[in-house]
Design an enzyme around this catalytic site. Structure first.
Site, PDB file in Angstrom:
ATOM      1  N   ASP A 100      -1.809  -1.631  -0.343  1.00  0.00           N
ATOM      2  CA  ASP A 100      -2.327  -2.696  -1.177  1.00  0.00           C
ATOM      3  C   ASP A 100      -2.036  -2.331  -2.622  1.00  0.00           C
ATOM      4  O   ASP A 100      -1.708  -1.180  -2.923  1.00  0.00           O
ATOM      5  CB  ASP A 100      -3.833  -2.853  -0.930  1.00  0.00           C
ATOM      6  CG  ASP A 100      -4.369  -4.144  -1.539  1.00  0.00           C
ATOM      7  OD1 ASP A 100      -5.577  -4.311  -1.564  1.00  0.00           O
ATOM      8  OD2 ASP A 100      -3.546  -4.972  -1.993  1.00  0.00           O
ATOM      9  N   SER A 101      -2.165  -3.310  -3.525  1.00  0.00           N
ATOM     10  CA  SER A 101      -1.683  -3.104  -4.905  1.00  0.00           C
ATOM     11  C   SER A 101      -2.726  -2.448  -5.803  1.00  0.00           C
ATOM     12  O   SER A 101      -2.412  -2.067  -6.922  1.00  0.00           O
ATOM     13  CB  SER A 101      -1.310  -4.462  -5.504  1.00  0.00           C
ATOM     14  OG  SER A 101      -2.385  -5.371  -5.293  1.00  0.00           O
ATOM     15  N   GLY A 102      -3.972  -2.369  -5.327  1.00  0.00           N
ATOM     16  CA  GLY A 102      -4.997  -1.714  -6.122  1.00  0.00           C
ATOM     17  C   GLY A 102      -5.939  -2.671  -6.807  1.00  0.00           C
ATOM     18  O   GLY A 102      -7.048  -2.302  -7.180  1.00  0.00           O
ATOM     19  N   GLY A 103      -5.540  -3.927  -6.925  1.00  0.00           N
ATOM     20  CA  GLY A 103      -6.368  -4.898  -7.645  1.00  0.00           C
ATOM     21  C   GLY A 103      -7.736  -5.087  -7.013  1.00  0.00           C
ATOM     22  O   GLY A 103      -8.756  -5.161  -7.679  1.00  0.00           O
ATOM     23  N   PHE A 104      -7.751  -5.117  -5.701  1.00  0.00           N
ATOM     24  CA  PHE A 104      -9.017  -5.386  -5.000  1.00  0.00           C
ATOM     25  C   PHE A 104     -10.021  -4.276  -5.245  1.00  0.00           C
ATOM     26  O   PHE A 104     -11.184  -4.526  -5.558  1.00  0.00           O
ATOM     27  CB  PHE A 104      -8.748  -5.506  -3.503  1.00  0.00           C
ATOM     28  CG  PHE A 104      -9.963  -5.897  -2.705  1.00  0.00           C
ATOM     29  CD1 PHE A 104     -10.639  -4.961  -1.938  1.00  0.00           C
ATOM     30  CD2 PHE A 104     -10.422  -7.201  -2.723  1.00  0.00           C
ATOM     31  CE1 PHE A 104     -11.760  -5.315  -1.207  1.00  0.00           C
ATOM     32  CE2 PHE A 104     -11.536  -7.566  -1.980  1.00  0.00           C
ATOM     33  CZ  PHE A 104     -12.208  -6.627  -1.225  1.00  0.00           C
ATOM     34  N   ASP A 154      -2.572  -8.599  -7.947  1.00  0.00           N
ATOM     35  CA  ASP A 154      -3.172  -9.937  -7.999  1.00  0.00           C
ATOM     36  C   ASP A 154      -4.608  -9.800  -8.472  1.00  0.00           C
ATOM     37  O   ASP A 154      -5.146  -8.701  -8.615  1.00  0.00           O
ATOM     38  CB  ASP A 154      -3.139 -10.569  -6.600  1.00  0.00           C
ATOM     39  CG  ASP A 154      -3.946  -9.759  -5.593  1.00  0.00           C
ATOM     40  OD1 ASP A 154      -4.027  -8.519  -5.750  1.00  0.00           O
ATOM     41  OD2 ASP A 154      -4.497 -10.362  -4.664  1.00  0.00           O
ATOM     42  N   GLN A 198      -3.718 -16.905  -3.274  1.00  0.00           N
ATOM     43  CA  GLN A 198      -5.097 -16.969  -3.712  1.00  0.00           C
ATOM     44  C   GLN A 198      -5.558 -18.428  -3.631  1.00  0.00           C
ATOM     45  O   GLN A 198      -4.988 -19.215  -2.860  1.00  0.00           O
ATOM     46  CB  GLN A 198      -5.240 -16.394  -5.134  1.00  0.00           C
ATOM     47  CG  GLN A 198      -5.002 -14.888  -5.218  1.00  0.00           C
ATOM     48  CD  GLN A 198      -6.030 -14.058  -4.464  1.00  0.00           C
ATOM     49  OE1 GLN A 198      -7.122 -14.526  -4.118  1.00  0.00           O
ATOM     50  NE2 GLN A 198      -5.687 -12.803  -4.187  1.00  0.00           N
ATOM     51  N   ASP A 275      -5.796  -6.185   8.625  1.00  0.00           N
ATOM     52  CA  ASP A 275      -6.298  -4.833   8.352  1.00  0.00           C
ATOM     53  C   ASP A 275      -7.780  -4.953   8.078  1.00  0.00           C
ATOM     54  O   ASP A 275      -8.229  -5.977   7.523  1.00  0.00           O
ATOM     55  CB  ASP A 275      -5.609  -4.234   7.128  1.00  0.00           C
ATOM     56  CG  ASP A 275      -6.432  -4.541   5.875  1.00  0.00           C
ATOM     57  OD1 ASP A 275      -6.233  -5.643   5.331  1.00  0.00           O
ATOM     58  OD2 ASP A 275      -7.303  -3.730   5.514  1.00  0.00           O
TER      59      ASP A 275
END
Ligand SMILES: CNc1nc2c(CC[C@H]3O[C@@H](OC)[C@H](OC)[C@@H]3O)c3nc(N)[nH]c(=O)c3cc2[nH]1
Length: 381
Positions: A100-104, A154, A198, A275
Site C-alpha cells: 500500500d502507498s502509506g496514505g491510509f 491517495d 475514491q 486484503d
C-alpha cells in the site's frame, strides 16, 4: 481496448478465465508468480505475517502478501531494506508482494500531520520524527522495497463525510494518481501500479473517480475509501456502481476487506483481490474463523471440550488441537495460542477463496454462497 503498455503486457497482466454472474475467475500474472483470483492477501505489515512462518503462509495457498509502506519506511527504512536485497529477500517470500502507498496509515496512525497539494508530512508514531510522504516518495519507497504491485498515494476519507470533503479528496487523489504514475515510469519493467478509486458513499463521485483513473490508465484498479466504518450495504452499493465501469481485462482490488461475508458478497459484485488484517488480528484476540462461524476461545464453555475446532479441516491447528487446549493457551496468554489461531484463520480464509474459485469454475457460485452462509448461520454446535 486502449493501446496496452508493452512493458505491462509481457510481465504483468490479468487473465479472465470464467465468470458466473458478476463473479470472476482469473489470474494476475506477475514476474514473481501467478495470483489465482479471487484472491485473499494476508497482511504482512512490518514485513511479517504476524505469528506465521512464510513457508506456512505459502502452504495455506497464499499466492501474494501485502506489505506496508508506512511501517517499513519508519522501520527498518526503505533504503535499508533495499541495501539488504529488498523485501522479498529480507522476509524470505519469493512470491508476489503488494504494498500500500502509506496514505491510509498516515491518516489512521500518525500523530501530527499536515496535508497539502504536495503530499503529507507527519510525525512517526514510533519516535515522533517528521516524515514527508509525497506521491513521488511513496513510489520511490515501494520501488526500494521491490513490490510487484504498488499503489498510488491517495487520500482516503473516513465515512460519514460531506460531499464536498469526499469530492476534494477524490480530486486530490486523481492529481496524485497522475504524479504517482509519472514517478513509477522510473521503475524496472514487470511491476504494476494500481490507481485507487475514491468517492466515498456517493455514486456520482465514485463514477467520476473511476472514469478519471481509467483516463490516466492503470494495469489494475483498487477500490479504496471503503471498509472505513460504513455499513456493509453501503460498501456493496458502491461496488455495484464502480465494478461495471472498470475494465474487464484488469484486476479489481477492494482494499482492507474483510469478513468472510464481506468477501463472498464482494466477489459476487466483481471484485478479484482482497486484503484484511481480520484473520491475523482476530487470531491474536482468541477468535477462530471456521465453517460454523466465529468461535471465541476465551469463553469458559470451551474449558473441558476435547473436540478440535474442525475435525475435517486440512489445517493441523484446526484439526488436531482441542478447544480445551486452545482455551487454556489464550487464557494464559501463551504465544502458541495466537500462533495456532492465526494459522486456523488464514487456513479458513484461503479455503474459502479456493472454494469460491472452484464454484465459479463450475458455474455454481450462488449455490456455494448459500451453502457457506448456511454453515455460518448454523453456528458452532
Ligand atoms: C481496513 N479498511 C481499509 N483499509 C484500507 C486501506 C489500507 C489497505 C490495507 O493496507 C494494510 O496495510 C498495509 C491495511 O492494514 C491495516 C489494510 O488492510 C486503504 N489504503 C489506501 N491507500 N487507500 C484507501 O482508500 C484504503 C481504504 C481502506 N479501508
Amino acid at each position: 481496448m486502449n493501446n496496452p503498455d508493452p512493458r505491462q503486457q509481457t510481465d504483468f497482466h490479468y487473465r479472465l478465465h470464467a465468470t458466473d454472474g458478476a463473479a470472476r475467475l482469473g489470474e494476475v500474472v506477475t514476474p514473481r508468480g501467478v495470483v489465482r483470483t479471487p484472491a485473499f492477501m494476508p497482511v504482512g505489515t512490518a514485513g511479517t505475517v504476524k505469528g506465521m512462518y512464510p513457508e506456512q503462509v505459502r502452504d495455506l495457498g497464499a499466492d501474494i502478501l501485502l506489505g506496508n509502506t508506512y511501517h517499513l519506511m519508519l522501520r527498518p527504512g526503505a533504503e535499508r531494506v533495499a541495501r539488504l536485497g529488498g523485501l522479498h529477500e529480507l522476509m524470505r517470500w519469493p512470491h508476489p508482494i503488494l504494498t500500500d502507498s502509506g496514505g491510509f496509515q498516515v491518516m489512521s496512525l500518525a500523530g501530527l500531520r499536515k496535508m497539502s497539494e504536495k503530499g503529507v508530512t507527519f510525525r512517526s508514531h514510533i519516535d515522533g520524527a517528521y516524515h514527508e510522504l509525497t506521491p513521488e516518495r511513496s513510489i520511490e519507497i515501494q520501488g526500494l522495497l521491490g513490490a510487484d504491485i504498488q499503489m498510488q498515494l491517495d487520500e482516503c476519507v473516513r465515512l460519514p463525510a460531506s460531499r464536498d470533503e469526499i469530492n476534494r479528496a477524490l480530486q486530490l487523489s486523481l492529481r496524485w494518481a497522475e504524479r504517482s504514475k509519472r514517478a513509477f515510469e522510473a521503475q524496472p519493467k514487470g511491476r504494476a501500479l494500481f490507481g485507487i478509486v475514491q468517492g466515498g458513499d456517493d455514486a456520482e463521485l465514485r463514477t467520476q473517480s473511476a472514469r478519471g483513473l481509467i483516463d490516466i490508465d492503470f494495469p489494475g484498479y483498487s477500490i479504496g475509501g471503503l471498509a472505513v466504518g460504513e455499513p456493509q450495504a453501503v460498501m456493496l452499493a458502491m461496488l455495484e456502481v464502480v465494478t461495471p465501469i472498470l475494465p474487464k481485462d484488469k484486476p479489481r482490488y477492494l482494499m482492507g476487506v474483510g469478513t468472510p461475508d464481506d468477501i463472498i458478497e464482494s466477489v459476487a459484485r466483481g471484485v478479484d483481490m482482497f486484503d484484511c488484517v481480520m484473520p491475523t488480528r482476530a487470531g491474536r484476540h482468541a477468535q477462530a474463523f471456521t465453517r460454523f462461524g466465529k468461535i471465541n476461545l476465551k469463553n469458559a464453555r470451551h474449558a473441558d471440550d476435547p473436540r478440535p475446532l474442525d475435525a475435517e479441516s486440512d489445517c493441523p491447528a484446526a484439526r488436531d488441537y482441542s478447544r480445551a487446549y486452545l482455551h487454556h493457551l489464550v487464557r494464559c496468554e501463551e504465544m502458541l495460542g495466537s500462533m495456532l489461531l492465526t494459522w486456523v484463520n488464514l487456513a479458513y480464509y484461503q479455503s474459502l477463496m479456493a472454494g469460491i474459485r472452484a464454484a465459479i469454475a463450475q458455474g455454481r457460485f450462488e449455490a456455494f454462497k448459500a451453502e457457506v452462509k448456511e454453515g455460518w448461520a448454523r453456528g458452532d454446535i
